[in-house]
Design a protein around this motif. Structure first.
Motif, PDB file in Angstrom:
ATOM      1  N   VAL A  41      38.099 -13.529  66.386  1.00  0.00           N
ATOM      2  CA  VAL A  41      37.986 -12.474  65.371  1.00  0.00           C
ATOM      3  C   VAL A  41      39.220 -12.456  64.477  1.00  0.00           C
ATOM      4  CG1 VAL A  41      36.429 -11.023  66.745  1.00  0.00           C
ATOM      5  CG2 VAL A  41      38.890 -10.627  66.889  1.00  0.00           C
ATOM      6  N   ILE A  42      40.380 -12.782  65.038  1.00  0.00           N
ATOM      7  CA  ILE A  42      41.599 -12.837  64.226  1.00  0.00           C
ATOM      8  C   ILE A  42      41.472 -13.896  63.139  1.00  0.00           C
ATOM      9  CG2 ILE A  42      44.043 -13.501  64.255  1.00  0.00           C
ATOM     10  CD1 ILE A  42      44.266 -12.137  66.991  1.00  0.00           C
ATOM     11  N   LYS A  43      41.084 -15.088  63.540  1.00  0.00           N
ATOM     12  CA  LYS A  43      40.998 -16.192  62.574  1.00  0.00           C
ATOM     13  C   LYS A  43      39.926 -15.945  61.519  1.00  0.00           C
ATOM     14  CE  LYS A  43      42.912 -19.748  65.628  1.00  0.00           C
ATOM     15  NZ  LYS A  43      42.668 -21.016  66.371  1.00  0.00           N
ATOM     16  N   LEU A  44      38.807 -15.353  61.928  1.00  0.00           N
ATOM     17  CA  LEU A  44      37.747 -15.075  60.962  1.00  0.00           C
ATOM     18  C   LEU A  44      38.164 -13.971  59.994  1.00  0.00           C
ATOM     19  CD1 LEU A  44      34.922 -15.867  60.075  1.00  0.00           C
ATOM     20  CD2 LEU A  44      33.995 -14.200  61.704  1.00  0.00           C
ATOM     21  N   ALA A  45      38.912 -12.990  60.476  1.00  0.00           N
ATOM     22  CA  ALA A  45      39.394 -11.922  59.594  1.00  0.00           C
ATOM     23  C   ALA A  45      40.387 -12.459  58.569  1.00  0.00           C
ATOM     24  CB  ALA A  45      40.037 -10.810  60.422  1.00  0.00           C
ATOM     25  N   VAL A  46      41.245 -13.356  59.010  1.00  0.00           N
ATOM     26  CA  VAL A  46      42.194 -13.988  58.084  1.00  0.00           C
ATOM     27  C   VAL A  46      41.442 -14.717  56.979  1.00  0.00           C
ATOM     28  CG1 VAL A  46      43.899 -15.830  57.875  1.00  0.00           C
ATOM     29  CG2 VAL A  46      44.088 -14.171  59.744  1.00  0.00           C
ATOM     30  N   GLU A  47      40.411 -15.441  57.380  1.00  0.00           N
ATOM     31  CA  GLU A  47      39.623 -16.214  56.405  1.00  0.00           C
ATOM     32  C   GLU A  47      38.850 -15.308  55.449  1.00  0.00           C
ATOM     33  OE1 GLU A  47      35.483 -18.759  56.380  1.00  0.00           O
ATOM     34  OE2 GLU A  47      36.634 -18.670  58.247  1.00  0.00           O
ATOM     35  N   LYS A  48      38.103 -14.356  55.989  1.00  0.00           N
ATOM     36  CA  LYS A  48      37.200 -13.554  55.167  1.00  0.00           C
ATOM     37  C   LYS A  48      37.929 -12.535  54.298  1.00  0.00           C
ATOM     38  CE  LYS A  48      33.419 -15.465  56.680  1.00  0.00           C
ATOM     39  NZ  LYS A  48      32.601 -16.334  55.785  1.00  0.00           N
ATOM     40  N   SER A  49      39.097 -12.105  54.711  1.00  0.00           N
ATOM     41  CA  SER A  49      39.836 -11.105  53.936  1.00  0.00           C
ATOM     42  C   SER A  49      40.681 -11.718  52.833  1.00  0.00           C
ATOM     43  CB  SER A  49      40.755 -10.302  54.868  1.00  0.00           C
ATOM     44  OG  SER A  49      41.805 -11.131  55.376  1.00  0.00           O
TER      45      SER A  49
END
Length: 744
Positions: free
Chosen positions: A575-583
């Protein structure tokens, strides 16, 4: 895909709850395993024409093919009345449009955990609900195969229609009587997620038509023949008791039937059930009985009551001093201790220590507290919005000296709860009043009643201390000081537990006469902000990347054999890596300031990024990017509603929410004095789900706690100032915007 989960419905329980009724198959499921079902979709047929007996938590399949699912648990707006029946309907293989849902009553013989709380409904009911639907499907197919004289393996089913190899078809309603006579199978094959036709697809809230058209659905809508209304005159502050009262003016007002007092039976109940004693006043109260709610409210204002101080009346300033003294003292309950934090701090190259403060908060449900009671010699009839019906029914039975089987409790939909309706002091009041006046009565709170005599989120202070040696985090000590936290609910096994060699969590409590209890996402609702803000500041002190610090700590937990650890480092990392990407973390244009958090609670992993911009010299929360790993998403529409509501609630209360006390009384008693987030202040919430096939987890609460931390870290990026106290709007540092931002 068969399941080896221990929650699988037992063959004995399945058989015990299966029977012929009204020409249809009735299949029950034990809610110890199927935690909380609920559903309601309008059927194409008139159910009133079907000959059904009384049921509990059952699938009902009529001979015309109509499928009804009783929902035994309270619907609080979390959407389980829609999503849980979707699970059964999926495995049963019926068309969702043909499913009808009815609200069940309290039934402790057939159900367990008829509770709305903890974000646990889907998670705990997952396997049993699937088994229920799948076993029913198997029996129906077997009945059709027997009629055709073929092997069940030669049959297929879709949308409640069974087809054999020759192309012949039979509807569920045509074979339901024969199916009911068959033996229940020990094991059945469950669908693979790739074959889902209902789950994972958007479904409208089954109550939406009633909600939007104003049809009777909520507790305030409930009516009964001969019902009167009650308004209660309550102590003016915590710590007061009734001495005397003058009701002469009130009794002469239009519609007033009587004025009585209650309290004696409550005091006997409190002596029997100490666990409930901190949730309701033991003082006598004056009650106005009238023909309408408004008449009761107006006459209540005319009561002239005299009160005296029974216990010291407390104020916010006292609580602040007491909690600070607790943090400075040594009277703690150690909840977890790894390694030796004292030694690690002594050897550290750098030490960071910060204290975070949060105020009391009311629940402020849209629907004020209310409940109906009719106490007769035959039974005690209760009805209304309650999160814990079994607990309240048991308390009422104790208070009235009745058998629990005498209590008939109907649950209505709730216009908000957030923990306030767990305690049900209004149920106790309604029951005592009805028993005294010998009439059916509905107690209704005013907004002022709700805020002045409420059950609040406790005031808390956290002190966090970290030690760094040779560039590594080597010590972490978290201390909690709270008002009335006798259960020590602070979470010791969430992140960063297991990630730091020397780790300790301590808690201390001060006993107050102000009633406190669960508030949406208990404990974590403030702890997430404190810890995640601290991690950002720690990364700054260590001169390392904020995201990388979190990822590095998670590596220490991978492969752990510590069974106390509740979160998954792998799922958290995702979830950390996906949040970095999507935000678009780190790639935003000048003027957009971001704050990051990751958090785990209620079995769900979440990462959030807040975008803050400066407008007219003030920071404004514009957007929250939210990434959620809650396993399989049963109803995406319902899931998004829960996620967005949780985020906005988290932003609003961290920015604005505060209830102060002076001389034992809240300083605000309505929305003109209590600050809530406004529509124009609500950020855009952009949500992303981590797609996997894990068992579903909670959604009603997990996105609220991280929101405050994301906003705090973004405000630091925008203003250069750290915030250590909620609500943020009261912090003078909030408006210290750098000159370049004002000019820009």
């Amino acid at each position: 895909m068969s399941s080896n989960n221990s929650h699988i419905l037992s063959r004995r329980a399945f058989i015990r709850n299966s029977s012929l009724a009204g020409g249809g198959l009735v299949i029950g499921f034990n809610l110890f395993q199927a935690c909380k079902p609920k559903v309601i979709a309008e059927p194409a047929i008139d159910l009133s024409t079907l000959d059904y007996n009384d049921f509990n938590a059952f699938i009902k399949i009529a001979d015309n093919g109509a499928v009804t699912i009783f929902s035994p648990n309270p619907e609080i707006g979390q959407g389980v009345k829609t999503s849980m029946p979707m699970i059964i309907a999926e495995e049963l293989d019926v068309a969702w449009k043909d499913v009808y849902v009815e609200q069940g009553i309290l039934d402790t013989e057939n159900y367990t955990r008829q509770v709305a709380g903890g974000s646990q409904s889907i998670r705990q009911g997952w396997d049993a609900l699937r088994q229920t639907g799948a076993k029913a499907r198997h029996m129906l197919v077997s009945a059709a195969a027997s009629r055709w004289g073929v092997d069940p393996s030669e049959c297929t089913v879709s949308d409640g229609v069974i087809t054999n190899a020759a192309g012949e078809t039979l509807g569920y309603g045509e074979v339901v009587n024969e199916a009911a006579l068959l033996e229940v199978p020990e094991e059945v094959e469950l669908k693979h997620p790739k074959d889902y036709k209902i789950m994972g697809k958007d479904a409208t809230n089954v109550d939406i038509e009633k909600i939007t058209s104003g049809k009777p659905l909520f507790g305030l809508d409930y009516k009964a023949d001969g019902m009167v209304y009650a308004a209660v005159v309550r102590p003016p502050s915590f710590g007061h008791k009734l001495v005397s009262y003058d009701d002469s003016e009130a009794k002469g007002m239009p519609g007033v039937i009587d004025v009585v007092t209650i309290g004696e039976k409550v005091r006997s109940l409190l002596a029997e059930d100490p666990g409930f004693s901190s949730k309701i006043s033991s003082s006598d109260k004056v009650v106005v009985i009238a023909e309408t709610t408004w008449q009761a409210f107006k006459a209540k204002e005319a009561i002239k009551a005299t009160w005296e101080e029974e216990t010291p009346m407390e104020s916010t300033e006292q609580h602040d001093e007491i909690l600070t003294a607790l943090l400075d003292g040594n009277d703690f309950n150690t909840m977890r201790s790894d390694g030796n934090v004292k030694k690690a701090f002594a050897e550290a190259d750098q030490v960071l220590e910060r204290t975070y403060e949060s105020p009391f908060l009311p629940h402020n449900c849209m629907e004020p507290m209310n409940f109906f009671a009719n106490v007769t010699e035959e039974k005690v009839h209760l009805a209304g919005p309650i999160q814990t019906p079994a607990w309240k029914a048991g308390l009422v039975a104790k208070m009235l000296g009745r058998e629990e089987k005498d209590i008939h409790l109907e649950m209505t939909r709730m216009g908000g709860g957030f923990g306030r309706r767990l305690y049900g002091d209004f149920v106790i009041e309604a029951s005592e009043i009805s028993d005294k006046i010998k009439k059916p009565v509905k107690v209704v709170y005013t907004r002022e009643d709700d805020m002045e005599d409420g059950i609040y989120r406790m005031a808390i202070k956290y002190r966090i201390k970290a030690g760094v040696k040779d560039g590594k985090l080597t010590a972490y000590h978290l201390k909690e000081a709270a008002v009335n936290d006798n259960m020590y609910g602070l979470i010791p096994n969430f992140f960063p537990a297991g990630a730091v060699e020397n780790y300790q969590v301590d808690a201390a409590s001060y006993d107050s006469n102000i009633t406190t209890g669960a508030w949406r996402a208990p404990y974590t609702n403030f702890l997430a902000y404190a810890e995640q803000s601290f991690f950002d500041e720690l990364a700054e002190m260590m001169e390392v990347d904020k995201i990388q610090l979190r990822l590095d700590l998670l590596q220490n937990v991978k492969g752990t054999t510590d069974e106390r650890i509740q979160y998954s480092p792998e799922r958290m990392e995702e979830v950390i890596k996906l949040a970095v990407e999507k935000s678009g973390w780190g790639t935003k244009p000048a003027g957009v300031h971001q704050g990051f958090v990751n958090y785990y609670c209620h079995n769900t992993h979440v990462a959030e990024v807040a975008d803050v911009e400066i407008e007219n010299g003030e920071p404004v929360v514009k957007k929250i990017t939210c990434v959620v790993d809650c396993g399989i998403v049963v109803n995406p529409t319902g899931a998004l509603n829960q996620i967005e509501g949780g985020v906005i609630d988290g932003v609003g209360h961290s920015m604005y929410g505060e209830l102060q006390f002076k001389d034992g009384k809240p300083t605000s008693n309505n929305f003109d004095g209590y600050r809530l987030i406004r529509m124009k202040e609500a950020p855009v919430v952009e949500t992303y789900f981590v797609e996997n096939e894990h068992t579903p987890t909670g959604l009603g609460e997990p996105t609220l706690p991280p929101a405050g931390g994301a906003v705090a870290n973004a405000l630091k990026a925008a203003t250069g100032n750290r915030l250590y106290k909620q609500p943020f709007i009261k912090s003078p540092e909030l408006l210290k915007v750098p000159e370049k931002e004002i000019i820009g």
